[in-house]
Design a protein around this motif. Structure first.
Motif, short mmCIF file in Angstrom:
data_model
loop_
_atom_site.label_atom_id
_atom_site.label_comp_id
_atom_site.label_asym_id
_atom_site.label_seq_id
_atom_site.Cartn_x
_atom_site.Cartn_y
_atom_site.Cartn_z
N SER A 153 12.96 28.05 19.03
CA SER A 153 13.63 29.33 19.51
C SER A 153 13.86 29.35 20.78
O SER A 153 13.26 28.84 21.55
N ILE A 165 15.21 37.66 21.92
CA ILE A 165 13.75 37.46 21.52
C ILE A 165 13.00 38.48 22.34
O ILE A 165 12.60 38.08 23.42
N ASP A 203 8.27 28.84 11.85
CA ASP A 203 9.20 29.82 12.23
C ASP A 203 8.17 30.93 13.08
O ASP A 203 8.86 31.21 14.06
N SER A 237 13.50 27.32 25.61
CA SER A 237 13.20 26.81 24.40
C SER A 237 11.62 26.48 23.84
O SER A 237 11.26 25.86 24.77
N THR A 281 8.85 31.73 17.79
CA THR A 281 9.14 32.94 18.24
C THR A 281 7.66 33.41 19.26
O THR A 281 7.96 33.61 20.40
N ALA A 290 12.27 37.00 11.91
CA ALA A 290 11.81 35.80 12.67
C ALA A 290 10.92 34.99 11.71
O ALA A 290 10.41 33.82 12.29
#
Lengths: 344, 166, 122
Positions: A236, A253, A280, A268, A284, A167
């Motif tokens: 994500s 996820i 990044d 999202s 998540t 992730a």
């Protein structure tokens, strides 16, 4: 005679400027398959080709180091030596440290020790299926970021703990590439590592990069377009990887607390942040947190902006993106959220 | 080349250059590349009618070179030369064919030629013929802008006919 | 020196003006011409098609995938990859995002401006 000389000099001067004319706006692109995705790199300027070559080696090297599925990657070796302190390289350490910080701040919504759960569901292989409740309970026991101990440049995992950098790896890689380009004197570049976008500078003509936010409901449309420079843009969403079983959809996820895919009304989350690694991890994290808790996180820690797309057709963007983000088409409605909580 | 003529050329070059630089400061909100007033062309036209084609060519050339040096935009030099060369050629042809009362038309045709020259360079530089989509816009712009500068030049020539510039 | 009358001049210029305006109007109104789709296997371009010129749909057979080429759209109709994400993606008709079959390294994309420089998503 003198006139001819003057004319010749003038013309020569004129011709001298031809080569430099379009150097800055010359671009080179390359497409690389790595880290389980397809990466598109675009670099502008005279150093483009050299930069792309360097980028390719960097990407393959990092892939070998960071993959949790490759048997002799650094991460795999770390996972195989639980209970003892293992030396890790700078890339791995940086990602672990960033991850631990985000885990702490989000109360465990993001947790790199989630590997047992991911493996159980089969998302890292090609046989994804819904595990039984007891299997999930058992795997959940092993998930706890506090089981990861850092000391100097070494890491110790508690027995049974397994980590995955999936992730955060692409974000770390995009940041590494941007740093590499910057060092090489590149002024303008954009990379998209399987949807993890990061930009360097502005476009050669000085305008900002336009980054489209994917609309999961339409195969070729965008939710909106973000105008940005020198930022990482990472999205994500459950729609990126999922499987259907028994009439229900399960996406990749997972919520470390429940052991099941996060289910909180979000389609999202897009993070806009100068640091690719952090972007990044946060994308998540905020997806798992759900909009309310995610906004709380944003208000408390800041350092990034976010765009949330909800199942009921609404798009909420944090205040800092006003003027940079606009909707494409009429499928969604947009509202901005300020630090004080007011929506507009 | 007598002194009077040389001085006239120099003066006209300076006037053209000044107009060019001042005009460059005016931001045109047309959002189409290459649309500009081309006011310095008034000088080129006047030179052609009050002196000669050669003088006009010299004045134009100097204005193009120095104009791009002073405005610091060497990239534009390529476009300016192409546009200038074509517009000059058309100006010569048209002025031979048309009367002194039709300078407005000469100006329009040379403006069109100027724009086409720039489009050609753009297509070469970008290695794509996509830029020709701008052709109609530039033609329309040339008609209006060319008429304006042409009329200015025409009236000036009318008034200055008795000036001994050479 | 032949004399060209003002009337003639005005006629010529008016005609040019009208043609140019018409050109501009038509350019907005008419559809954009070609819709070029490209298929790459392992980085090599193996097939190009102008989707707007496709009259009868056909299937492009690749070693591990099948591509359905139709008028105005293109899609991956079959693949032997485990997750079939490429097939699930459905039909594309714009250059927003390409269809990618990662395991078999197949990319189907539509050439042209999509208005953005990159897409954040997958």
């Amino acid at each position: 005679m003198k006139q001819k000389l003057i004319l010749a000099i003038c013309l020569s001067l004129a011709f001298l400027c031809f080569p430099g004319c379009s150097e800055a706006s010359r671009s080179s692109e390359s497409q690389i398959f790595a880290m389980d995705t397809v990466m598109n790199l675009t670099v502008y300027g005279g150093k483009a080709d050299a930069a792309l070559k360097a980028a390719a080696s960097k990407i393959y090297a990092l892939d070998d180091q960071l993959s949790a599925t490759k048997k002799d990657s650094e991460v795999s070796r770390l996972n195989a030596s639980a209970g003892v302190f293992t030396q890790v390289s700078e890339p791995v350490m940086k990602q672990i440290q960033t991850s631990l910080e985000v885990s702490e701040r989000s109360g465990g919504a993001y947790d790199i020790s989630i590997r047992p759960l991911v493996s159980l569901w089969g998302f890292d292989t090609n046989n994804a299926h819904v595990p039984s409740a007891s299997e999930i309970a058992a795997a959940k026991q092993l998930v706890n970021y506090r089981n990861i101990e850092v000391s100097g440049s070494a890491v110790k995992l508690k027995e049974g703990t397994q980590v995955t950098l999936a992730a955060i790896a692409k974000g770390y890689t995009s940041q590494t590439l941007i740093n590499l380009f910057r060092e090489m004197g590149v002024k303008s570049a954009v990379v998209s590592l399987g949807g993890n976008v990061q930009t360097l500078g502005t476009k050669p003509d000085g305008s900002k990069w336009r980054v489209g936010i994917q609309d999961p409901k339409s195969a070729s449309g965008f939710v909106g377009v973000l105008e940005t420079a020198d930022m990482a843009v990472v999205t994500s969403g459950g729609y990126q990887r999922y499987f259907d079983e028994g009439g229900k959809r399960y996406h990749h996820i997972l919520d470390p607390k429940t052991g099941y895919p996060a289910d909180n009304g979000l389609i999202s989350v897009t993070i806009v942040c100068p640091d690719g690694t952090l972007a990044d991890a946060l994308s998540t994290t905020l997806f798992v947190l759900g909009m309310e808790r995610a906004l709380e996180y944003w208000r408390t820690y800041g350092g990034f902006e976010a765009i949330f797309v909800t199942e009921d057709g609404k798009v909420a963007a944090t205040e800092g993106l006003r003027g940079c983000f606009s909707l494409s088409g009429g499928a969604y409605s947009l509202g901005f959220v300020s630090k004080s909580g007011a929506e507009s | 080349m007598n002194i009077r003529r040389l001085t006239s050329d120099a003066l006209l070059s300076v006037i053209a250059l000044t107009i060019f630089i001042v005009e460059a400061q005016i931001p045109l909100t047309f959002a189409v590349p290459g649309v500009k007033l081309g006011l310095s062309n008034i000088v080129t036209l006047i030179t052609m009618y009050l002196l000669s084609k050669k003088d006009a060519g010299a004045v134009l050339f100097i204005r193009i070179i120095l104009g791009s040096v002073f405005s610091g935009n060497t990239m534009a030099l390529l476009y300016s030369i192409a546009g200038g060369a074509l517009s000059y050629a058309v100006m010569c042809l048209a002025s031979s064919t048309l009367s002194e009362k039709q300078i407005w038309a000469v100006s329009i045709f040379s403006a069109m030629a100027h724009n086409m020259g720039q489009l050609l360079v753009a297509a070469l530089v970008m290695r794509s013929s996509a830029v020709f989509a701008y052709t109609p816009v530039l033609i329309v712009a040339a008609i209006f802008v060319g008429a304006f500068t042409g009329l200015c030049a025409q009236y000036t020539v009318l008034r200055l006919k008795n000036l001994r510039l050479k | 020196m032949k004399k060209v009358s003002n009337r003639r001049l005005i006629a010529i210029l008016a005609a040019l003006l009208v043609i140019s305006l018409a050109w501009m109007v038509l350019a907005r109104v008419l559809p954009r011409g070609a819709l070029i789709a490209e298929v790459y296997v392992d980085g090599r371009l193996v097939h190009t098609a102008d989707l707007n010129k496709v009259r009868e749909a056909y299937v492009l057979e690749l070693p591990h995938n099948k591509v359905l080429v139709e008028h105005g759209q293109i899609s991956m109709c079959e693949a032997d990859c485990p997750d079939h994400l490429c097939v699930k993606q459905g039909k594309i008709s714009g250059s927003a995002y390409p269809i990618v079959c990662l395991p078999n390294k197949v990319i189907i994309r539509i050439v042209g401006k999509s208005g953005v420089d990159a897409v954040s998503g997958r």
